[in-house]
Write an enzyme that holds these catalytic residues in place. Structure first.
Site, mmCIF file in Angstrom:
data_model
loop_
_atom_site.group_PDB
_atom_site.id
_atom_site.type_symbol
_atom_site.label_atom_id
_atom_site.label_comp_id
_atom_site.label_asym_id
_atom_site.label_seq_id
_atom_site.Cartn_x
_atom_site.Cartn_y
_atom_site.Cartn_z
ATOM 1 N N VAL A 173 -12.329 83.316 33.416
ATOM 2 C CA VAL A 173 -11.368 84.195 32.373
ATOM 3 C C VAL A 173 -12.335 85.401 31.866
ATOM 4 C CG1 VAL A 173 -10.243 84.263 30.241
ATOM 5 C CG2 VAL A 173 -9.819 82.651 31.755
ATOM 6 N N ASP A 174 -13.753 84.910 31.505
ATOM 7 C CA ASP A 174 -14.387 86.053 31.095
ATOM 8 C C ASP A 174 -14.826 86.998 32.163
ATOM 9 O OD1 ASP A 174 -14.847 85.404 28.533
ATOM 10 O OD2 ASP A 174 -16.745 84.347 28.780
ATOM 11 N N LEU A 175 -15.180 86.474 33.623
ATOM 12 C CA LEU A 175 -15.350 87.476 34.660
ATOM 13 C C LEU A 175 -14.340 88.250 35.183
ATOM 14 C CD1 LEU A 175 -17.350 84.779 36.719
ATOM 15 C CD2 LEU A 175 -18.548 86.753 35.356
ATOM 16 N N GLY A 178 -14.118 91.068 32.400
ATOM 17 C CA GLY A 178 -14.791 92.167 32.883
ATOM 18 C C GLY A 178 -14.313 93.029 33.959
#
Length: 385
Positions: A173-175, A178
């Site tokens: 999810v973070d990637l 980004g």
């Protein structure tokens, strides 16, 4: 890493980066790899991932090193008026501001985009990375990757059928947040070439987590069935799973009948492609367990790596299931430049390959406040914490 003559696709673009942890820093490293000047503004205590280890090297955590190259570090304390004034000074010559504060934080500091920054800097592109966005039932609440994986349904479809929901092993999810932040910034910059005006880009972990639920969301919307866990198997395609061989698991990713016919021919069982249970993809999905037994009876006679190369060279998509170490050692990983080793730094290479203006690796990840003295900041903001 030294400066290079290659400017990169984003040369001349200045980005003020107020983000910490992963989603925002991953976004700005992409922009930095392609030539943008990234000013990483950190609080006096620094980005918390500087302490996320072991492992460490020369005082840097591997986690921090992985997403903070091609950046300068400046320490500013926004709780102090001098820090806020220094930020405004830097924004006067900048194109993009990226931040992942809790929604409303910039406004409390008197630095809200709509009320202040867009009026003072009309060409500024502002990107806000947040957990759930600024409004709505969950608006303004904090979000971390694993918690959002749980909340948006990703964990519910990950894991073995007879097991419980499982966190995806990378912070997906973070990637993807980004990546979407970088894309959103580029969309806004492209529009600015026509209008001459900046705008705000709103990217939330929750939205991005939902966006990657394919084909589970369309499957549910069409069928009404709640998607479940299928382990390594694909809910819509077969054979699309991990299979045992003589030496190691092999992942087959057979997407059509032609590929399946090639697979059965190479495994010397062409009759399976004519079997009414397996002649079409829908049949193979309905009879996936029987098909897996038939295939593994043949696959377990072969060495995994040797068979994987023979299959893929003959048009059957597949891959030996490798460890991270094995992947790093693979000659194709090196050929594609996906491991960077320069001036004592090791990291993951840039996946976007441009023919004339390739990514460059110009600056090592910075020490906290390393570049304060390079900028005309008020004296009280020059502390390195």
């Amino acid at each position: 890493m030294g400066e290079t003559k290659s400017g990169g696709a984003l040369a001349g673009l200045r980005v003020v980066d107020l983000t910490r942890v992963l989603g925002g820093p991953y976004c700005t490293q992409i922009l930095g790899d392609h030539g943008a000047e990234i000013l990483k503004i950190e609080p006096p205590g620094g980005d918390e991932t500087r302490a996320w280890g072991p492992p460490f090297k020369d005082g840097f955590s591997a986690y921090f090193l992985g997403v903070n190259r091609n950046k300068r570090s400046i320490v500013l304390d926004f709780a102090q008026e001098a820090g806020r004034e220094a930020l405004l000074h830097l924004l006067a010559d900048s194109d993009v501001l990226v931040e992942n504060f809790k929604p409303g934080t910039l406004e409390r500091w008197g630095l809200g985009f709509k009320e202040v920054l867009s009026q003072r800097f009309p060409r500024l592109v502002h990107c806000c990375v947040s957990g759930f966005g600024a409004d709505g039932p969950l608006g303004g609440l904090p979000g971390y990757d694993a918690a959002v994986q749980a909340a948006c349904g990703l964990m519910s479809v990950n894991g073995e059928p007879d097991g419980g929901p499982l966190r995806i092993g990378v912070p997906i999810v973070d990637l993807v947040t980004g990546l979407n932040a970088a894309l959103g910034i580029m969309l806004a910059l492209q529009e600015r070439t026509r209008s001459g005006k900046g705008q705000s880009v709103d990217v939330s972990l929750y939205d991005c987590g939902i966006s990657v639920l394919h084909p589970q969301i369309p499957n549910h919307l069409l069928s009404g069935k709640v998607p479940g866990r299928t382990g390594n198997a694909h809910p819509n395609i077969s054979p699309y799973d991990s299979y045992a061989t003589k030496t190691a698991p092999l992942f087959l990713a057979v997407g059509n009948d032609g590929q399946f016919a090639k697979l059965t021919s190479l495994l010397r069982c062409p009759h399976l492609a004519k079997d009414e249970r397996f002649a079409s993809n829908s049949g193979r999905v309905l009879n996936r367990d029987a098909l897996k037994r038939e295939l593994e009876e043949r696959l377990t006679q072969h060495d995994c790596e040797e068979l994987a190369e023979r299959l893929v060279r003959n048009g059957v998509p597949c891959g030996a299931v490798r460890s991270v170490e094995e992947m790093i050692r693979h000659p194709h990983t090196r050929h594609r430049g996906m491991i960077v080793e320069k001036d004592g730094y090791s990291g993951t290479g840039a996946p976007i390959k441009l023919s004339r203006t390739p990514a460059t690796y110009r600056r090592l990840p910075p020490a906290l406040g390393e570049h304060n003295t390079e900028f005309d900041l008020a004296p009280q903001t020059r502390s390195t914490g």
